[in-house]
Write a protein that holds these residues in place. Sequence first.
Motif: not given
Length: 379
Positions: A348-367
């Motif tokens: 459904r529109r706006g329904r939480k269906m999953g998530h992605v997590t990324a790791l890195a040496d800094d927040l900008a790269t992870a994001e």
Amino acid sequence: MAELQRLGILGGGQLARMTLQAAIGLGIDTVIVSEAPDSPAGRVARREIVGDIGTAPVQAALIDCADVITLENEFIDAAILERLAERGATVLPGGATLRLVQDKLIQKQTLAAQGLPVPAFRAVETPDDLRRAAAEWGWPLVLKARRNGYDGYGNATLRSADDIQAALTRLGWPQRALFVEQGIAFARELAVLVARRSDGATVVYPVVETTQRNHICHVVRAPAPIPAALAERAVALAHAAVAAVGGVGITAVELFQVGEETILINELAPRPHNSGHFSIEACVTSQFENHVRAVLGLPLGATDLRAPAAVMVNLLGERDGTTSPYGLDQALALPDTHLHLYGKREVRRGRKMGHVTALADDLATAEQRARAAASAIRL
């Protein structure tokens, strides 16, 4: 060595599913109670009881196969938890905690009574209460349902008196009890997860920054890009808030950073929380495993970050219909990026269906990695 206890969870959604996955890793037998069959958690649990937990037969079936009962949301009425306890079940968090948390007006009153900083608030009995609040605090105001509000459902922002009647109607007043808060011009939204056992043993996760989209958590950045002194203040407030309500298991403490130095407590959630999903890959012990450990009285795990930075992006439905994910190959090709789909049959529109997590040496790269992966996936 003590025998591992059987764990029951009230709820069949993604929070129960990820909690079960952590319990399975510890060799713990699990059972869930879901109102409908084929729930995301039901397909993982050793046993799924389908029915209304408010009924005696469902309660009896659960107690028969679970030594400790916990929950995936705070919408189960406290009286039901107390009834389970009266029948001999160990329920954590218990009815006393839920009575202080699930009514958000009582939650605010409880925190304020402990001297903890919260936005100005008051109960709403008539439209004139809103006009008086505006005269005292100014606009905007945030009108909230006292119970069963989540992801912005149950909130309305009032920018002038012209918004009052439409907001009251949309939120179901007078049948639905409401309260109002002063609108806060915050610099950041922060969150702290606290894992606490019944004996008071506690561990805390790194302070994170959260970004909302249409009142739904969209991005979580760990650690929050704030000074160490402010992070220490946030952690101290989170500890005090969880102790004030007697929280056991994971409790999420949502906070506002106001200006450079002030922190206010927004609200509490007495269960695993969207702001802590990053911990599955990013921390030594995930929020889900520490929730299981805490309610079963097991030693709590370390919460240190495994990488200098981690960013989680939610995957939200963009249409209505049957779930049919694609784009996984592009998302999974990104380095240090981890995908979680919740197994929901319908999108459904706006329904939480999953998530992605990324790791890195800094927040900008992870994001950058996390957003790229999230953009590649279509549901």
